[in-house]
Design an enzyme around this catalytic site. Structure first.
Site, PDB file in Angstrom:
ATOM      1  N   GLY A 187      51.220  23.028 150.411  1.00 36.99           N
ATOM      2  CA  GLY A 187      51.209  24.486 150.281  1.00 36.99           C
ATOM      3  C   GLY A 187      49.849  25.057 150.625  1.00 36.99           C
ATOM      4  CG  ASP A 188      48.452  28.201 148.222  1.00 35.75           C
ATOM      5  OD1 ASP A 188      48.833  27.257 147.500  1.00 35.75           O
ATOM      6  OD2 ASP A 188      48.405  29.373 147.815  1.00 35.75           O
TER       7      ASP A 188
END
Lengths: 557, 149
Positions: free
Chosen positions: A203-204
């Site tokens: 993800g981030d």
């Protein structure tokens, strides 16, 4: 058949809908490290994977997500994946194929001894294709070897998580989000030494491992520099994105001597940074153990994984709220919204689970499913009762929405004019960011399908009112948040009036959520709200309660 | 070049170059000359305004090049607190060459533009370009909208 498959020095398993075992080969139990009777027909495949000693957590998570993907999209081909045992001494290659209607086969091949294949696959499986950085498995491997390899203290890790990244994905689209992630990776690389190792954990979330000769003072300087660097604007495809970054820092051997422990400490420190206002960094300290809830980052990953399973496990539901015109008391349509009946967390609203999920693909699938289900339900309602489905901005990616809407109409045989697609004003904001033609084309495409197109205004994106006039909406709806409370504050009331007046001047019917009574409606109209309409207060109900509710409402009118 | 993909980006940022006024001007001259060299190859034109506290810059060119240059500028430690004021497709270039203006705040140089490169070069920005410059000038001269440094 069994002997031919078993000759692969592995095993195989055939499973059906609901991931239930139909048949398992003789050798599979030993390959997966489970008991023979744990593979009995009808057993839940996920529970077998949970028991398996042949896979570490990452491998298990990967395999589970591939299984769900295979079941959800039988037509798709999935590449073989590599699974490692907990101590990484053994490796399996797993492949999942559809072999008939609602029937799949998963084959497992033990490749521990195939060194050549192993090294090739390891390289392939350890790179994150988007950023070119190492993935979580590779980062953990590097960390493990740094911790075992040298007696010198001082291995430091940063775990960083982007702030507001989900908003970028939602408003500017997935491709822009991907571009931002690539630039984040490059900025990180430009800030560290070549000997430092950067990984994308998913993800981030990113991580950096600093080698020798890295002192706490360096960590302070660098953490500040990275936060500054990552919060500078990003330009991708002509659009400008603003995000931030929070960092958690852990140092070996002070905080821990194993990779797992060190990552956990950095995660806790990261949580502290997020909780204390973002765009900050913190070193781990033992007091954090008490302050943080049980593992936010892992919690989020777990929820994301559960979201992937929610559809096949039939945990998603569509709930409805009647829109009954205050003045005429006519039942116009039902508003539809997706709910997740989570096994342990209870009934969740879309905002509750979308907010914790960085991976959009499952979220998009859920909203497409909700659209289909709402249309099927509506097709069974009597007369011309319509259904209004709110569409999230990210569904606007690459013409996907048009396909989803026309599919939903075809499958349900619902008359197109009974479906209303409600977009939020964020989608109009996409216009301003240079995506103008795409969004307008999409809106006109929807109109061409014959569905109603409504826009939902909460005032947050009101600056884009110019775009608001660029498409003739069938309905402009004012979000309940603007009318909440007995009077609403002054600015909000002014905004309601402005929206209503603008809607009227453009010939678009305007409605407002949260108008409770005829008197209140009259008041807003007299204040300049013109032709605004309201609905009778109503509650959300599950689809099983609809037949009775419709009968009641019809009876009243 | 396909002028259809022209993009104009305007941003301002905090000047982190420390030193006396002439030292800052020298440092900015160095930035500018390397910018001129790099940007010519990338098809980028624009303008740079600064004083001892702020930078304000216009970049225009093909969207990909603007993106690349902008990303490079983001990694430059000689400034901070970048705020994008405008990012949009442009119909035409407002600056056909690189230009620079020095807007001073100090009593010594007096208000308004002292334009070492701007005036000396053969640049003659269009009316719209002048408006952008005027806007930036206002920002740079009246910098009280930004937290003082």
């Amino acid at each position: 058949m069994a002997s031919a498959l078993d000759s692969l020095r592995g095993g195989s398993i055939v499973f059906e809908t609901g991931l239930r075992v139909a048949w398992a080969s003789e050798t599979l139990a030993s390959v997966l490290g489970v008991k023979r009777d744990e593979l009995a027909r009808g057993t839940d495949l996920i529970s077998i994977i949970r028991l398996s000693a042949a896979m570490d957590t990452d491998s298990r998570v990967l395999l589970e997500s591939r299984l769900f993907e295979a079941v959800e999209r039988p037509e798709s081909e999935t590449a073989p994946i590599k699974l490692f045992s907990v101590d990484r001494s053994r490796a399996l290659i797993a492949e999942i194929r559809s072999i008939g209607e609602q029937c799949w086969i998963a084959t497992f091949e033990d490749i521990t001894d195939r060194n050549e294949a192993e090294s090739r696959l390891l390289t392939l499986a350890s790179k994150d294709p988007l950023t070119g950085l190492g993935n979580r498995a590779l980062f953990e491997k590097s960390l493990r070897s740094a911790l075992t390899g040298s007696p010198e203290p001082g291995s430091t890790i940063f775990i960083l998580d982007l702030d507001r990244f989900k908003a970028v994905n939602d408003t500017l689209g997935h491709p822009t989000g991907d571009g931002v992630l690539r630039l984040v990776a490059q900025r990180l690389q430009s800030a560290v030494r070549e000997s430092d190792i950067i990984g994308r954990l998913g993800g981030d979330e990113f991580a950096i491992l600093f080698g020798q000769h890295f002192r706490p003072a360096d960590a302070v300087t660098l953490a500040g520099r990275i936060i500054d660097l990552l919060q500078r604007p990003y330009m991708v495809g002509g659009q400008v994105a603003n995000i931030g970054a929070s960092i958690g820092i852990a140092v070996a051997p002070r905080d821990g001597v194993t990779a797992e422990r060190l990552i956990k400490c950095a995660d806790l420190a990261l949580y502290e940074s997020k909780a204390s206002g973002r765009s900050r960094f913190h070193f781990y300290d033992p007091g954090m153990e008490d302050r943080a809830p049980d593992h936010p980052a892992q919690d989020r990953r777990a929820l994301e994984l559960e979201l992937r399973k929610a559809l096949p496990l039939r945990q998603m539901e569509v709930h409805y709220k009647p829109q009954v015109d205050i003045t005429s008391k006519t039942l116009l349509r039902f508003e539809a919204a997706v709910r997740w009946r989570h096994p342990t967390r209870g009934l969740l609203e879309a905002t509750e689970f979308a907010a914790v999920c960085t991976a959009l693909r499952p979220a998009v699938r859920v909203s497409e499913w909700a659209l289909r289900t709402a249309c099927q339900d509506a097709a069974r309602w009597p007369g011309q009762i319509g259904v209004s489905v709110r569409i999230a901005p990210y569904s606007f990616e690459k013409g996907r929405l048009l396909d989803a809407v026309s599919c939903a109409l075809t499958h349900s045989s619902l008359a197109a004019n009974r479906l209303e697609v409600a977009i939020t004003e964020d989608v109009l904001f996409l216009n301003e960011s240079g995506n103008e033609n795409g969004v307008l084309e999409m809106l006109h495409g929807l109109r061409a399908l014959g569905v109603r197109v409504a826009v939902d205004c909460s005032g947050s994106g009101w600056t884009s009112f110019r775009q608001f006039a660029s498409f003739p909406f069938d309905r402009v709806n004012i979000d309940g948040s603007l009318l909440s409370g007995s009077a609403g504050n002054y600015e909000d009331r002014a905004l309601v009036k402005a929206i209503a007046a603008l809607g009227a001047s453009l010939g678009m019917p305007t409605t407002a959520d949260g108008i409770q009574t005829c008197a209140e409606l009259a008041k807003i109209r007299s204040e300049g709200g013109g032709g605004i309409e309201g609905y009778l207060p109503a509650k959300w109900v599950g689809s099983s309660e609809l037949p009775n509710l419709i009968a009641d409402l019809k009876g009243e009118t | 070049m396909n002028e259809k993909s022209l993009h104009q980006l305007v941003y301002c940022s905090r000047n982190q170059i420390k030193g006396t006024e002439p030292e800052v001007v020298d440092a900015v001259q160095i930035i500018l000359s390397s910018a001129r060299k790099n940007n010519a190859c990338a098809g980028i034109t624009g303008a740079l305004l600064f004083n001892e506290g702020l930078f304000a810059q216009v970049l225009e060119g093909p969207v990909d090049s603007v993106e690349q240059i902008f990303e490079k500028i983001q990694r430059d430690p000689r400034h901070s607190d970048v705020t994008v004021l405008q990012s949009s497709a442009a119909e035409r270039r407002e600056f056909s060459e690189w230009s620079m203006a020095f807007a001073a705040r100090s009593a010594k140089t007096g208000p308004g533009f002292a334009i070492p490169a701007f005036g000396a070069s053969h640049v003659n920005p269009s009316l719209a370009g002048k408006q952008v410059l005027a806007l930036l000038h206002e920002l740079v001269v009246q910098e009280d909208w930004m937290v003082s440094y």
